[in-house]
Design an enzyme around this catalytic site. Sequence first.
Site, short mmCIF file in Angstrom:
data_model
loop_
_atom_site.label_atom_id
_atom_site.label_comp_id
_atom_site.label_asym_id
_atom_site.label_seq_id
_atom_site.Cartn_x
_atom_site.Cartn_y
_atom_site.Cartn_z
N HIS A 60 -1.92 6.89 4.11
CA HIS A 60 -0.48 6.81 4.28
C HIS A 60 0.14 8.08 3.70
O HIS A 60 -0.07 8.42 2.52
CB HIS A 60 0.10 5.59 3.57
N CYS A 62 0.82 -1.22 0.00
CA CYS A 62 0.00 0.00 0.00
C CYS A 62 0.85 1.27 0.00
O CYS A 62 0.53 2.24 -0.70
CB CYS A 62 -0.98 0.00 1.18
#
Length: 340
Positions: free
Chosen positions: A236, A144
């Site tokens: 993120h 990710c």
Amino acid sequence: MDKIRVSLLGATGMVGQKMVRILADHPYIDLVKLSASQSRIGKEYGKTVNWIEQGPIPERYRNMALVSASPEDHRDVDYVLSALPPEAAEGIELKLIKRGINVISNASPFRMSEDVPLINPELNFNHLKILEDKETKYVKNPNCTSAIMAMPLSEILGIDYRRISIVSMQAISGAGYSGLPYMSIDDNIVPYIHGEEEKIPAEISKMYGSVENGKIKNRKMRVNVTSVRVPVKVGHMGVINIETDIDPDLEKLKQNMVNFAPLKGFHGLYTAPDHPLVVHEEEDRPQNALDTYNGMEVHVGRVSYRDGIIRMVVLGNNLVRGAAGITVLTMETMKQMNLI
């Protein structure tokens, strides 16, 4: 148009739930089977899943009985989509591939195999061409964080740079719903995430690699990563510093990011954002609270240059661009390339 029939492994997890939501109304990908752990086989999805996605479970899947991960339960689909945890994925996915069942997977095993494409469609859809002569197709999506941090680097690699340093600040959802105890992260920052600092440089090097003799050859890159777990749910973020000996044109760099649209030649990419890179001029953006809605966009802000270093702050939704959404976009791209 004949729909592509797919099944989903790991349908009850966070990424699996996101994929169920994305595929519920997809115009040509038909999610016909859901699979989960052995203890849940035969149970109705709505009665066994701990649904944490926004909104209700799509009605079609509420009463669907869960099937096993055995190849026998997936022989009648065109593709299996895997949102399995890595410890389960390796053995299960290999069994499917050996039985001639196509797989697109989010899980980490085999990501770095030279004959398995690691796809972030806007960056390296051309790597899918190594599948043209394969009867059974096996595709991986990146970690990710790798998927998000790699996106703006396409505009950096064309300049004379010496080293790229990334400090990633990763949401707790990256560890899974129960992957991090509350007392470990509440009012806390954990300055280490197992395996991330090795995965991210390796995967970025593969995404920016080349196809040679039907295999992926990684690009030689100097990327250093420090990974930190922070107490936010989704998103993120990374601070990227690029050491360079040139005096860059920052306005041109930012405009190139705004214009970045390598998939514009394809049609029918239902999941692809119109603008994969969103550039912010505000000095306090991007922010998790404002810019991690359910989109595939990667947000870039605080682009600056000082003392030989280009700096930017990058943010993306780890469950969408970093997982479920990228899987669906990969399948859409494969269809447009006549690989499905």
